[in-house]
Design a protein around this motif. Structure first.
Motif, PDB file in Angstrom:
ATOM      1  N   LYS A 172       0.831  -1.206   0.000  1.00 33.44           N
ATOM      2  CA  LYS A 172       0.000   0.000   0.000  1.00 33.44           C
ATOM      3  C   LYS A 172       0.866   1.257   0.000  1.00 33.44           C
ATOM      4  O   LYS A 172       0.581   2.224  -0.731  1.00 33.44           O
ATOM      5  CB  LYS A 172      -0.900  -0.013   1.238  1.00 33.44           C
ATOM      6  N   ILE A 186       2.891   1.608  -3.579  1.00 40.47           N
ATOM      7  CA  ILE A 186       2.165   2.031  -4.781  1.00 40.47           C
ATOM      8  C   ILE A 186       1.553   3.416  -4.639  1.00 40.47           C
ATOM      9  O   ILE A 186       0.839   3.872  -5.537  1.00 40.47           O
ATOM     10  CB  ILE A 186       1.068   1.012  -5.163  1.00 40.47           C
ATOM     11  N   GLU A 187       1.832   4.093  -3.534  1.00 42.20           N
ATOM     12  CA  GLU A 187       1.392   5.491  -3.425  1.00 42.20           C
ATOM     13  C   GLU A 187       2.055   6.346  -4.502  1.00 42.20           C
ATOM     14  O   GLU A 187       1.441   7.269  -5.037  1.00 42.20           O
ATOM     15  CB  GLU A 187       1.705   6.034  -2.035  1.00 42.20           C
ATOM     16  N   PRO A 204       1.933  -0.034  -9.835  1.00 42.82           N
ATOM     17  CA  PRO A 204       1.793  -1.338  -9.173  1.00 42.82           C
ATOM     18  C   PRO A 204       2.590  -2.467  -9.818  1.00 42.82           C
ATOM     19  O   PRO A 204       3.390  -3.138  -9.159  1.00 42.82           O
ATOM     20  CB  PRO A 204       0.288  -1.609  -9.237  1.00 42.82           C
ATOM     21  N   THR A 262      -1.864  -6.566  -5.662  1.00 41.05           N
ATOM     22  CA  THR A 262      -1.317  -5.214  -5.717  1.00 41.05           C
ATOM     23  C   THR A 262      -2.230  -4.281  -6.503  1.00 41.05           C
ATOM     24  O   THR A 262      -2.462  -3.135  -6.106  1.00 41.05           O
ATOM     25  CB  THR A 262       0.085  -5.248  -6.354  1.00 41.05           C
ATOM     26  N   LEU A 263      -2.771  -4.755  -7.628  1.00 40.68           N
ATOM     27  CA  LEU A 263      -3.724  -3.944  -8.384  1.00 40.68           C
ATOM     28  C   LEU A 263      -4.971  -3.652  -7.552  1.00 40.68           C
ATOM     29  O   LEU A 263      -5.519  -2.542  -7.603  1.00 40.68           O
ATOM     30  CB  LEU A 263      -4.112  -4.655  -9.680  1.00 40.68           C
ATOM     31  N   GLU A 304      -5.170  -3.336  -4.368  1.00 45.62           N
ATOM     32  CA  GLU A 304      -4.903  -2.413  -3.261  1.00 45.62           C
ATOM     33  C   GLU A 304      -4.954  -0.945  -3.675  1.00 45.62           C
ATOM     34  O   GLU A 304      -4.867  -0.051  -2.835  1.00 45.62           O
ATOM     35  CB  GLU A 304      -3.566  -2.740  -2.599  1.00 45.62           C
ATOM     36  N   ARG A 305      -5.107  -0.685  -4.958  1.00 42.15           N
ATOM     37  CA  ARG A 305      -5.358   0.702  -5.371  1.00 42.15           C
ATOM     38  C   ARG A 305      -6.725   1.163  -4.877  1.00 42.15           C
ATOM     39  O   ARG A 305      -6.931   2.362  -4.647  1.00 42.15           O
ATOM     40  CB  ARG A 305      -5.298   0.822  -6.895  1.00 42.15           C
ATOM     41  N   ASP A 306      -7.669   0.214  -4.727  1.00 46.79           N
ATOM     42  CA  ASP A 306      -9.037   0.558  -4.342  1.00 46.79           C
ATOM     43  C   ASP A 306      -9.502  -0.179  -3.092  1.00 46.79           C
ATOM     44  O   ASP A 306     -10.689  -0.136  -2.759  1.00 46.79           O
ATOM     45  CB  ASP A 306     -10.001   0.228  -5.490  1.00 46.79           C
ATOM     46  N   GLU A 338       2.300   1.836 -17.875  1.00 36.71           N
ATOM     47  CA  GLU A 338       2.248   2.408 -16.529  1.00 36.71           C
ATOM     48  C   GLU A 338       3.190   3.612 -16.426  1.00 36.71           C
ATOM     49  O   GLU A 338       4.363   3.521 -16.798  1.00 36.71           O
ATOM     50  CB  GLU A 338       2.635   1.364 -15.481  1.00 36.71           C
TER      51      GLU A 338
END
Length: 297
Positions: free
Chosen positions: A34, A37-38, A42, A93-94, A96-98, A205
């Protein structure tokens, strides 16, 4: 428990050390992801993590005289690396963006159930107490999802697909011609990281200027999450029964929630804390040693 009983149950000192590493370190990686990826993409972040960790481990093993993997072993490693690191870790990981780091770890706790189901495809037997432990663990997950932790529908779908990829790859790896020992981990991280790098480039990306926190998180994920814990997990997959090897999925949420609440500002109500106790009961049922008579093949 006597030493003979520990050997019969599979809980040797090395297995216990590997379990402890996977339980604690991987529980903390959800929060680490978390943070990473700020300011890092990701898939690109994961590619750097696994390629760097795999290259370091490969170089270390080669210096110690370990043989170079054969073409057949590289192919098998690519299959496992794609499923575990691309499909498993990549989808988490993808997501954890949301989704919060806590809910990500909580949903992944279904891994032992998938492991038991996939293990049966190859004729492995799951004991009654292990099924009970899986059921208790899933009850804990249901209680947690009645609380304050939520994810978007897309993130939830990714978090459901992730353990399917991870556990299928784990069970399949036991039948594939992988390199011996830690060389298998190195080859899987290199190939899986290569797949993630290709996906990152394909999706375009963007790379900006990362924060110091994200870089420190990436360093932690590379050294402890990959070099240490991933190698420990692959040892467990090769030397223990599926329900025990994937029992980390019941302990990781406890660590992830504590870090998310303590450091990430996430919230957990009274029902959530009750659910954590239920989850711990589930992992105890799964991991508790079998009687010596049952443990014999």
């Amino acid at each position: 428990m006597t030493a003979a009983a520990r050997r019969a149950s599979g809980l040797t000192p090395l297995v216990l050390v590997c379990l402890s590493l996977v339980y604690v370190v991987w529980g903390s990686t959800y929060f680490g992801i978390k943070v990473a990826i700020e300011t890092l993409p990701p898939l690109g972040m994961l590619a750097v993590r696994f390629v760097l960790a795999g290259a370091l481990l490969l170089a270390f093993l080669r210096l110690r005289g370990a043989p170079w993997p054969t073409a057949r072993e590289w192919g098998a490693s690519a299959l496992v690396g794609t499923l575990l690191l691309g499909g498993g870790t990549g989808l988490v990981t993808l997501a954890e963006r949301d989704a919060s780091s806590s809910v990500a770890a909580l949903v992944i706790a279904v891994s032992p159930l998938f492991a038991a189901l996939f293990g049966r495809l190859w004729g492995e037997r799951t004991r009654g107490r292990e099924w009970l432990g899986i059921g208790v663990g899933l009850l804990g997950i249901a209680l947690l999802n009645l609380g304050e932790l939520r994810a978007t529908p897309q993130a939830a779908l990714l978090l459901i697909l992730a353990p399917i990829c991870w556990t299928f790859g784990s069970q399949w790896s036991r039948r594939l011609p992988l390199p011996a020992g830690l060389m298998g981990s190195a080859a899987e991280m290199l190939t899986g990281g290569g797949v993630l790098l290709g996906l990152s480039l394909l999706l375009g990306e963007p790379w900006g200027t990362p924060s110091a926190a994200s870089l420190w998180a990436l360093a932690y994920l590379t050294v402890f999450g990959s070099l240490v814990a991933y190698s420990a997990y692959m040892y467990l997959v090769a030397h223990t029964r599926p329900a025990l090897a994937t029992s980390y999925a019941y302990v990781n949420p406890v660590v992830a929630v504590l870090l998310g609440v303590g450091l990430g500002g996430e919230r957990l109500g009274p029902l959530g804390w009750v659910a954590l106790g239920v989850i711990l009961a589930g992992v105890l049922l799964v991991a508790w040693p079998r009687p010596e008579a049952e443990a014999a093949p």
